[in-house]
Enzyme design. Structure first.
Site, short mmCIF file in Angstrom:
data_model
loop_
_atom_site.label_atom_id
_atom_site.label_comp_id
_atom_site.label_asym_id
_atom_site.label_seq_id
_atom_site.Cartn_x
_atom_site.Cartn_y
_atom_site.Cartn_z
N ARG A 30 10.95 -50.73 -1.08
CA ARG A 30 10.96 -51.73 -0.01
C ARG A 30 10.49 -53.10 -0.48
NH1 ARG A 30 8.25 -47.67 4.25
NH2 ARG A 30 7.02 -47.38 2.37
N LYS A 81 2.35 -27.29 -16.41
CA LYS A 81 1.24 -27.39 -17.35
C LYS A 81 1.40 -26.27 -18.39
CE LYS A 81 -2.10 -29.76 -14.50
NZ LYS A 81 -2.17 -31.06 -15.19
N GLU A 127 -12.27 -31.37 -9.13
CA GLU A 127 -11.98 -32.75 -9.54
C GLU A 127 -13.15 -33.65 -9.22
OE1 GLU A 127 -7.74 -34.13 -8.97
OE2 GLU A 127 -8.08 -32.93 -7.19
N ASP A 132 -2.78 -30.63 0.19
CA ASP A 132 -2.64 -31.38 -1.07
C ASP A 132 -2.51 -30.44 -2.27
OD1 ASP A 132 -2.56 -33.71 -2.68
OD2 ASP A 132 -4.68 -33.52 -3.15
N HIS A 135 -0.32 -25.90 -5.62
CA HIS A 135 -0.84 -25.57 -6.96
C HIS A 135 -1.59 -24.23 -6.99
CE1 HIS A 135 0.26 -29.62 -7.65
NE2 HIS A 135 -0.90 -30.20 -7.50
C1 BG6 Z 1 -1.97 -33.68 -7.26
C2 BG6 Z 1 -2.84 -33.91 -6.07
O1 BG6 Z 1 -0.92 -32.82 -6.94
O2 BG6 Z 1 -2.74 -33.13 -8.32
C3 BG6 Z 1 -4.03 -34.79 -6.42
O3 BG6 Z 1 -2.08 -34.52 -5.04
C4 BG6 Z 1 -4.76 -34.25 -7.64
O4 BG6 Z 1 -4.92 -34.90 -5.33
C5 BG6 Z 1 -3.77 -33.98 -8.76
O5 BG6 Z 1 -5.72 -35.21 -8.05
C6 BG6 Z 1 -4.47 -33.33 -9.95
O6 BG6 Z 1 -3.58 -33.12 -10.98
P1 BG6 Z 1 -4.08 -32.89 -12.48
O7 BG6 Z 1 -2.82 -32.67 -13.22
O8 BG6 Z 1 -4.81 -34.15 -12.86
O9 BG6 Z 1 -5.01 -31.72 -12.46
#
Ligand code: BG6
Length: 484
Positions: free
Chosen positions: A52, A186, A220, A239, A244
């Site tokens: 945009r 990964k 994290e 999220d 994941h």
């Molecule tokens: C993302 C999330 O999918 O994965 C984030 O939306 C998160 O919130 C991220 O920080 C972490 O990914 P990685 O590869 O750094 O462990």
């Protein structure tokens, strides 16, 4: 619609929706550049940004150059110089029919029959983009492949995911759709299948006969990093938990597929997800970080509602109703602003049935630790005899670390995924039924989040005290990264 015969040697056009956004700058553009530099992308590949912001081609190229600067400390390299003239920009709203006509024109000018469309946008834009592409005939595969990459979160609950799947699949075939979960790409996650199915020593002990419990952690230290308003809608459950965490669980627990291909692997994951159940809400902890160690609390983060009840931490116990896993709890936890960055899977084995030595305490259980982030690797921790007279136990390990074993750093997950899309390999992407099944599994947690306030935990800690109690009740403790 005839499917197109694909080869990675074929040049294609890659359209990035949300091209001026954070995901494009941090992940997609560096991944495209790395693929180009390593020769894994055809030299004629075109990149078309759609967004945009009011930019022309040159201003967009400048933006990409800035985004790449962090990855190219010595300034622009040959790969970027070669890619740069093939980068274009189309300005438009996701709902604007004329913008898709302009996109179609840019694609015609790029001259490639094969197209990849990547939705690096907020989730609300997915449906308008799908409609815009389909209404302009850009989903039609007569002249080449048309692949649609959809970012996560895919929907916000089971119902909305079903509706989005239905909407997408009225316009694209399932084989054209690539639903992203970057954790699948990964290296350690991919290695799970190899560890289990290309060796004979692990699979016979991979069940309730030898395994006491499994822990999956994604910790994290980062907070919102400018994503507060997105995150406040999503929370930890949407999220990372629904995607994941459940994907990692499925890779640990699924049955061996007959072949390592998209259909066979996803069939096994879906079968596992069907048997997966989140233990009653009493076995789940939802937390939200408060200020600590000089870091702001969640409610002070920009974009977050001042009275938000969004959980930034979740820990839950899952059970799998099948012969292999009956009686083996899977404890899963994920959270923001925790003490350290660590994504790992830990399988803890049962105590030996009889120990014939006179020892001051019971031997520690054997553990297999699969580390995804950081320091990717696999480590088996077990007891051995300390040298000398008598029997004294020592804790030792067999370690495989990528760093040290391989000269090149592992490719970023997005490099692997983009290359897979271009090659037409959907093994590391989620199928429609898989995403829906994952929403079904987390539904009790979403209900719990809607009905109660998250418990506080201090930023920089390892999460709420209640999470420790969740395991203590079962006579277990969370594995701390670095433990043996
Ligand atoms: C993302 C999330 O999918 O994965 C984030 O939306 C998160 O919130 C991220 O920080 C972490 O990914 P990685 O590869 O750094 O462990």
């Amino acid at each position: 619609m005839a499917a197109h015969d694909v080869s990675p040697a074929t040049p294609c056009s890659i359209v990035i929706f949300g091209a001026t956004g954070d995901l494009a700058a941090r992940k997609l553009v560096p991944a495209l550049h790395a693929l180009r530099r390593n020769g894994w992308l055809h030299p004629d590949t075109a990149v078309i940004g759609f967004g945009r912001s009011d930019l022309d081609d040159e201003a967009f190229r400048e933006r990409l150059a800035e985004a790449l600067a962090e990855h190219l400390p010595d300034g622009p390299d040959d790969a970027w110089r070669a890619l740069r003239p093939r980068v274009r920009y189309v300005r438009g709203g996701y709902d604007e029919a004329a913008a898709y006509e302009r996109l179609a024109e840019a694609l015609r000018e790029a001259g490639h029959g094969d197209h990849v469309y990547y939705t690096a946008t907020p989730p609300q834009a997915y449906a308008p983009i799908v409609r815009g592409l389909a209404d302009t005939g850009l989903g039609d595969e007569h002249q080449g492949f048309r692949r649609l990459v959809i970012e996560k979160p895919f929907g916000e609950d089971l119902e909305s995911a079903r509706a989005l799947n239905a909407f997408v699949l009225e316009r694209f075939r399932e084989t054209q759709v690539y639903r992203i979960d970057h954790y699948l790409a990964k290296e350690t996650a991919q290695n799970l299948a190899v560890l289990r199915f290309a060796n004979t020593i692990f699979e016979p002990i991979w069940s309730n006969r030898a395994i006491d419990h499994v822990q999956i952690t994604m910790a994290e230290p980062l907070g919102m990093e400018g994503r507060g308003s997105f995150y406040d809608d999503a929370g930890v459950l949407r999220d990372v938990f629904q995607n994941h965490m459940l994907q990692l669980l499925a890779l640990v627990a699924m049955e061996p597929p007959a072949r390592y291909d998209a259909d066979a692997v996803r069939d096994e994951k879906v079968k596992l997800l069907r048997a997966l159940r989140c233990a009653e809400a009493g076995h789940a902890v939802l937390g939200q970080y408060t200020a600590g160690r000089g870091q702001p609390g969640y409610l002070d983060e920009p974009g977050v509602a001042p009275d938000s009840r969004t959980p930034t931490y979740a820990a839950a116990r899952f059970a799998i109703d099948n012969w292999r896993w009956a009686g083996v709890p899977f404890y899963v936890r994920a959270g923001k602003r925790l003490e350290e960055k660590a994504s790992e899977i830990v399988l803890t084995f049962r105590h030996p049935p009889h120990v014939p030595f006179d020892l001051p305490a019971a031997p520690r259980p054997d553990r297999l630790v699969l580390r995804l982030v950081p320091d990717e690797g696999i480590s088996l921790r077990f007891n051995a005899k300390h040298p000398g007279q008598g029997i004294e136990l020592d804790r030792v390990g067999l370690d495989f670390a990528y760093q040290g074993r391989y000269r090149r750093p592992n490719p970023d997950a997005y490099e692997t995924l983009i290359q897979d899309v271009v090659e037409g390999d959907a093994t590391l992407f989620m199928r429609a039924d898989e995403v829906e099944m994952q929403w079904r599994v987390v539904a009790p947690l979403l209900r719990a989040a809607a009905s109660r306030r998250p418990v506080p935990y201090a930023a920089g800690s390892m999460g709420p005290v209640d999470a420790a109690e969740l395991l203590a009740r079962d006579g277990r403790t969370w594995y701390r990264p670095g433990w043996s």
